[in-house]
Design a protein around this motif. Structure first.
Motif, PDB file in Angstrom:
ATOM      1  N   ASP A   1       3.769 -10.205   8.325  1.00 20.37           N
ATOM      2  CA  ASP A   1       5.058  -9.514   8.244  1.00 20.37           C
ATOM      3  C   ASP A   1       4.772  -8.111   7.719  1.00 20.37           C
ATOM      4  OD1 ASP A   1       7.739  -8.782   7.925  1.00 20.37           O
ATOM      5  OD2 ASP A   1       7.896  -9.758   5.973  1.00 20.37           O
ATOM      6  N   PHE A   2       4.984  -7.102   8.557  1.00 21.47           N
ATOM      7  CA  PHE A   2       4.750  -5.713   8.179  1.00 21.47           C
ATOM      8  C   PHE A   2       6.090  -5.050   7.882  1.00 21.47           C
ATOM      9  CE2 PHE A   2       1.160  -6.802  10.855  1.00 21.47           C
ATOM     10  CZ  PHE A   2       0.090  -6.280  10.148  1.00 21.47           C
ATOM     11  N   ARG A   3       6.161  -4.359   6.749  1.00 18.61           N
ATOM     12  CA  ARG A   3       7.365  -3.618   6.379  1.00 18.61           C
ATOM     13  C   ARG A   3       6.950  -2.215   5.959  1.00 18.61           C
ATOM     14  NH1 ARG A   3      10.844  -8.197   3.112  1.00 18.61           N
ATOM     15  NH2 ARG A   3      10.355  -9.849   4.587  1.00 18.61           N
ATOM     16  N   LEU A   4       7.591  -1.224   6.540  1.00 17.15           N
ATOM     17  CA  LEU A   4       7.313   0.162   6.210  1.00 17.15           C
ATOM     18  C   LEU A   4       8.551   0.764   5.552  1.00 17.15           C
ATOM     19  CD1 LEU A   4       5.638  -0.533   8.949  1.00 17.15           C
ATOM     20  CD2 LEU A   4       5.104   1.877   8.815  1.00 17.15           C
ATOM     21  N   HIS A   5       8.323   1.491   4.463  1.00 23.19           N
ATOM     22  CA  HIS A   5       9.421   2.113   3.724  1.00 23.19           C
ATOM     23  C   HIS A   5       9.024   3.546   3.383  1.00 23.19           C
ATOM     24  CE1 HIS A   5      12.731   2.488   0.848  1.00 23.19           C
ATOM     25  NE2 HIS A   5      11.859   3.072   0.062  1.00 23.19           N
ATOM     26  N   LEU A   6       9.756   4.507   3.956  1.00 24.45           N
ATOM     27  CA  LEU A   6       9.533   5.909   3.628  1.00 24.45           C
ATOM     28  C   LEU A   6      10.275   6.253   2.346  1.00 24.45           C
ATOM     29  CD1 LEU A   6       9.826   7.453   7.172  1.00 24.45           C
ATOM     30  CD2 LEU A   6       7.818   7.512   5.696  1.00 24.45           C
ATOM     31  N   ASP A   7       9.560   6.873   1.424  1.00 26.77           N
ATOM     32  CA  ASP A   7      10.127   7.220   0.126  1.00 26.77           C
ATOM     33  C   ASP A   7       9.667   8.632  -0.235  1.00 26.77           C
ATOM     34  OD1 ASP A   7      11.277   7.148  -2.374  1.00 26.77           O
ATOM     35  OD2 ASP A   7       9.786   5.795  -3.239  1.00 26.77           O
ATOM     36  N   GLY A   8      10.387   9.616   0.297  1.00 25.43           N
ATOM     37  CA  GLY A   8      10.004  11.003   0.048  1.00 25.43           C
ATOM     38  C   GLY A   8       8.690  11.339   0.709  1.00 25.43           C
ATOM     39  N   LYS A   9       7.705  11.703  -0.098  1.00 23.98           N
ATOM     40  CA  LYS A   9       6.409  12.121   0.427  1.00 23.98           C
ATOM     41  C   LYS A   9       5.425  10.976   0.616  1.00 23.98           C
ATOM     42  CE  LYS A   9       6.732  16.753  -1.451  1.00 23.98           C
ATOM     43  NZ  LYS A   9       6.071  17.806  -2.202  1.00 23.98           N
ATOM     44  N   VAL A  10       5.869   9.741   0.357  1.00 25.15           N
ATOM     45  CA  VAL A  10       4.958   8.603   0.498  1.00 25.15           C
ATOM     46  C   VAL A  10       5.538   7.534   1.424  1.00 25.15           C
ATOM     47  CG1 VAL A  10       3.849   8.937  -1.746  1.00 25.15           C
ATOM     48  CG2 VAL A  10       5.818   7.425  -1.570  1.00 25.15           C
TER      49      VAL A  10
ATOM     50  N   PHE B   1       0.834  -1.184   0.000  1.00 23.95           N
ATOM     51  CA  PHE B   1       0.000   0.000   0.000  1.00 23.95           C
ATOM     52  C   PHE B   1       0.877   1.245   0.000  1.00 23.95           C
ATOM     53  CE2 PHE B   1      -2.203  -3.388   2.203  1.00 23.95           C
ATOM     54  CZ  PHE B   1      -3.383  -3.447   1.493  1.00 23.95           C
ATOM     55  N   THR B   2       0.478   2.228  -0.780  1.00 22.06           N
ATOM     56  CA  THR B   2       1.184   3.500  -0.829  1.00 22.06           C
ATOM     57  C   THR B   2       0.262   4.566  -0.254  1.00 22.06           C
ATOM     58  OG1 THR B   2       2.423   2.783  -2.760  1.00 22.06           O
ATOM     59  CG2 THR B   2       2.356   5.147  -2.326  1.00 22.06           C
ATOM     60  N   LEU B   3       0.786   5.250   0.774  1.00 25.13           N
ATOM     61  CA  LEU B   3       0.016   6.249   1.510  1.00 25.13           C
ATOM     62  C   LEU B   3       0.842   7.519   1.660  1.00 25.13           C
ATOM     63  CD1 LEU B   3      -0.009   3.404   3.714  1.00 25.13           C
ATOM     64  CD2 LEU B   3      -2.188   4.523   3.857  1.00 25.13           C
ATOM     65  N   PRO B   4       0.204   8.628   2.033  1.00 25.27           N
ATOM     66  CA  PRO B   4       0.972   9.842   2.326  1.00 25.27           C
ATOM     67  C   PRO B   4       1.897   9.608   3.525  1.00 25.27           C
ATOM     68  CG  PRO B   4      -1.371  10.346   2.101  1.00 25.27           C
ATOM     69  CD  PRO B   4      -1.237   8.850   2.136  1.00 25.27           C
ATOM     70  N   ALA B   5       3.101  10.138   3.470  1.00 24.02           N
ATOM     71  CA  ALA B   5       4.079   9.950   4.548  1.00 24.02           C
ATOM     72  C   ALA B   5       3.576  10.492   5.882  1.00 24.02           C
ATOM     73  CB  ALA B   5       5.401  10.615   4.170  1.00 24.02           C
ATOM     74  N   GLU B   6       2.656  11.452   5.856  1.00 23.78           N
ATOM     75  CA  GLU B   6       2.115  12.010   7.096  1.00 23.78           C
ATOM     76  C   GLU B   6       1.408  10.951   7.953  1.00 23.78           C
ATOM     77  OE1 GLU B   6       0.967  13.523   3.971  1.00 23.78           O
ATOM     78  OE2 GLU B   6       2.797  14.698   4.046  1.00 23.78           O
ATOM     79  N   ARG B   7       1.041   9.850   7.352  1.00 22.77           N
ATOM     80  CA  ARG B   7       0.331   8.792   8.084  1.00 22.77           C
ATOM     81  C   ARG B   7       1.281   7.768   8.697  1.00 22.77           C
ATOM     82  NH1 ARG B   7      -4.599   6.821   4.454  1.00 22.77           N
ATOM     83  NH2 ARG B   7      -4.848   5.465   6.252  1.00 22.77           N
TER      84      ARG B   7
END
Length: 73
Positions: A41-50, A16-22
């Motif tokens: 298995d949860f993986r979070l990846h910050l990529d700029g604004k998302v 899922f791609t969401l706004p980074a503010e979330r």
């Protein structure tokens, strides 16, 4: 957790791609889900604004993964 997100299939799961503010709220909910459903298995990846959230499960957890996070969930 993922309402309004753009979702795509990945091997053994969904991305899922969401706004980074979330990020903070998604991370907190993922941690809570991990407590009750350790087979996810949860993986979070910050990529700029998302934020990209990947949720994966073994074959045994695939049905539940789709029910919780799949289309229409």
């Amino acid at each position: 957790m993922v309402e309004g997100a753009v979702g795509t299939a990945v091997p053994d799961g969904l991305r899922f791609t969401l706004p980074a503010e979330r990020t903070a709220s998604v991370a907190a909910l993922a941690a809570a889900e991990q407590q009750c459903c350790p087979f996810f298995d949860f993986r979070l990846h910050l990529d700029g604004k998302v934020l990209h959230l990947e949720v994966r499960a073994s074959a045994d957890g695939t049905i539940l993964l789709t029910e919780l996070f799949g289309p229409g969930a």
